[in-house]
Design an enzyme around this catalytic site. Structure first.
Site, PDB file in Angstrom:
ATOM      1  CG  ASP A 209      -1.150   5.727   2.018  1.00 41.35           C
ATOM      2  OD1 ASP A 209      -1.994   6.214   1.246  1.00 41.35           O
ATOM      3  OD2 ASP A 209      -0.180   6.368   2.457  1.00 41.35           O
ATOM      4  CD  GLU A 256      -1.239 -15.200  12.201  1.00 40.25           C
ATOM      5  OE1 GLU A 256      -1.792 -14.504  13.081  1.00 40.25           O
ATOM      6  OE2 GLU A 256      -0.031 -15.094  11.913  1.00 40.25           O
TER       7      GLU A 256
HETATM    8  C1  GLC Z   1      -1.625   8.101  -0.657  1.00 36.94           C
HETATM    9  C2  GLC Z   1      -2.916   8.707  -0.147  1.00 36.94           C
HETATM   10  C3  GLC Z   1      -2.759  10.178  -0.157  1.00 36.94           C
HETATM   11  C4  GLC Z   1      -1.643  10.552   0.768  1.00 36.94           C
HETATM   12  C5  GLC Z   1      -0.356   9.830   0.394  1.00 36.94           C
HETATM   13  C6  GLC Z   1       0.642   9.894   1.499  1.00 36.94           C
HETATM   14  O1  GLC Z   1      -1.379   8.409  -1.976  1.00 36.94           O
HETATM   15  O2  GLC Z   1      -3.990   8.251  -0.908  1.00 36.94           O
HETATM   16  O3  GLC Z   1      -3.935  10.838   0.217  1.00 36.94           O
HETATM   17  O4  GLC Z   1      -1.420  11.928   0.727  1.00 36.94           O
HETATM   18  O5  GLC Z   1      -0.575   8.473   0.163  1.00 36.94           O
HETATM   19  O6  GLC Z   1       0.219   9.096   2.566  1.00 36.94           O
END
Ligand code: GLC
Length: 539
Positions: A209, A256
């Site tokens: 993310d 690993e």
């Molecule tokens: C990313 C995720 C989204 C979230 C953001 C903050 O863009 O896909 O859904 O709100 O990160 O974590």
């Protein structure tokens, strides 16, 4: 293992947004047992892997992207045994499992953040986050002008019990999502542990993310341009060179382990050459191609983006990772029926409504174009049913922090997160056994429910199943693309192996060349209609 056998190079990966996929417990929220029950459906569809959005302990201020414990399953979704069972069942069915890793921020309810607040300024605990003194005579102004991607300021000030203001903390997203300080080795090693925890559990990879956000420009200078929602992504908080050191470290952690485990970058980086840096041989394996997702319905743009993506990724030996929909953007069956086909933001009842028939027709054509491209592809739950965005969701149901933080100017992302319709005439369309659903489903989902489409000839579901099977039998994911230009400017035309692909993105029909029709997004009879794609066997 030879490179070509690495599963992620050509895989079709299906995104499960657990809250909205299948609810086994009946509380109206999807859960891991629900997902396990539906695995045979995904096997039948023909996907190679699933990616699950976060199911970790979370107060759900951002649908679980606000993690309070990376190694625990939130009770909403089940328990850790369910996660193990999901991994095991998937593997038994030949399906790989990718989980979400949320390293840019934690929840403000994470123990690390609670300890940081309690320990006070200058403490090692506080150094795990981005705390800073304010500007102004009394520190009453935020440390810089950075805003939150979700709207409003990117800083929140702590308040002492006596009501006086203390330090500020950075949150590029919601105020309940404090940013971690990735210059701190404690943070780095804590995440090595998180990776190992899930690798030990058997996962095949991580979708990372906000991969372009972990490192901030030192000195935290003011931003010069406004931050658009997950949009422009230019500025001192995005795509800093320092992020790559982290991904080289993670690459080594994955190394690993046996098998070929993979990292996928969610990096909203506007420059395809910069994006390719994330998939250099010693970093991640995949990076979502958001240039493709955000391209308007326009043949020259598609050709340009496809060619530039393939070239940029070839230069580092990585496959391209195509995607048209996910849980953050308007579903492509609606986006492509909008006046502005590149506008991926959500919509409410008061906004202009997409043309749903046009959107679905184009979505089928776009998907068929995407699935013929070499590389890997991600599908978002429900797109195989041709689901539109819920563009008239009553505002009182909205849960996306974007809605509140934008002062109700932006509808946000709830419209693409509506629970799946499984059975047309069951309560909550079969999403839950009780008829509960955390967001109401639009009436239009009834006719599109899975039981109305699975094995039904010409349904969108069957088009997806057939294209996944044909893509596999013709090894399109491992192939390479050669452009054909004799069909004019409005047609995206190419060959991949022994398949010729024509996507008619223009306003008039195109005469089809000779050749056996393998698949088409609409009925074709000598001519390829507008907004349609066909796969032909090269004669
Ligand atoms: C990313 C995720 C989204 C979230 C953001 C903050 O863009 O896909 O859904 O709100 O990160 O974590």
């Amino acid at each position: 293992m030879s490179n070509l056998q690495q599963w992620w190079r050509n895989a079709v990966i299906y995104q499960i947004y657990p809250r909205s996929f299948a609810d086994a417990s009946g509380d109206g929220y999807g859960d891991l047992p629900g997902a396990i029950e539906r695995l045979p459906y995904l096997v039948k569809l023909g996907v190679d892997a699933i990616w699950l959005s976060p199911f970790y302990l979370s107060p759900m201020a951002d649908g679980g992207y606000d993690v309070a414990d990376y190694m625990q399953v939130d009770p909403l979704f089940g328990d850790t045994a369910d996660a193990y069972r999901l991994i095991e069942r998937s593997h038994a069915l030949g399906v790989k499992v990718v989980v979400d890793l949320v390293p840019n921020h934690t929840s403000d309810e994470h123990e690390w953040f609670k300890a940081a607040v309690a320990a006070g300024p200058g403490s090692p605990e506080r150094d795990m986050y981005m705390f800073s003194d304010g500007r102004g005579t009394d520190g009453e102004l935020p440390p810089n002008n950075w805003s939150s991607v979700f709207g409003s300021t990117g800083w929140t000030r702590l308040v002492r019990p006596d009501g006086t203001g203390e330090q500020w903390y950075l949150h590029l997203f919601d105020s309940k999502q404090p940013d971690l300080n990735w210059d701190n080795e404690r943070v780095r090693s804590a995440f090595d542990d998180v990776l190992r925890f899930w690798l030990d559990a058997g996962v095949d990879g991580f979708r990372v993310d906000v991969a372009h956000g972990l490192v901030k420009e030192s000195g935290l200078p003011d931003q010069l341009e406004a931050t658009e929602l997950l949009g422009s992504n230019m500025g001192p908080m995005w795509d800093q060179d320092g992020v790559h050191e982290i991904y080289r470290r993670w690459h080594n952690v994955l190394d690993e382990y046996d098998g070929d485990r993979a990292l996928t970058a969610e990096a909203w980086v506007p420059d395809l050459d910069r994006l390719a840096l994330y998939v250099r041989p010693n970093e991640m394996q995949q990076a979502f191609n958001f240039e493709f997702l955000t391209a308007p319905w326009d043949a020259p743009t598609y050709r340009k983006v496809i060619a530039a993506s393939l070239a940029a990724n070839d230069s580092v030996g990585a496959p391209t990772t195509w995607v048209l929909s996910n849980h953050d953007v308007m579903r492509h069956a609606s986006r492509l029926g909008r006046a502005d086909t590149a506008d991926r933001s959500g919509a409410g009842a008061e906004d202009a409504q997409p043309d749903s028939a046009l959107g679905l027709r184009r979505a089928r054509a776009a998907t068929l174009m995407m699935l013929a491209l070499p590389g890997s592809a991600y599908l978002y739950q429900g797109e195989e049913l041709g689901l539109p965005e819920h563009t008239t969701l009553p505002h009182e149901f909205r849960q996306d922090p974007v809605w509140e933080r934008s002062n109700h100017e932006l509808a946000g992302r709830d419209g693409c997160r509506v629970p799946m319709p499984w059975v047309a005439d069951a309560p909550a369309m079969g999403f839950s056994p009780t008829g509960e659903a955390w967001l109401p489903q639009p009436e239009a989902y009834c006719a599109l429910a899975a039981d109305q489409q699975v094995d039904v000839p010409d349904s969108t579901w069957s088009l997806y199943r057939d294209s996944l099977a044909t893509r596999k039998s013709h090894a399109l994911g491992d192939g390479s693309l050669t452009w054909i230009d004799r069909f004019g400017d409005d047609v995206v035309a190419f060959t991949n192996g022994d398949v010729t692909v024509l996507a008619n993105v223009g306003g008039s029909p195109v005469t089809l060349p000779d050749g056996e029709i393998l698949l088409s997004s609409m009925d074709v009879d000598g001519e390829l209609p507008t907004d349609a794609t066909v796969w032909l066997k090269r004669s």
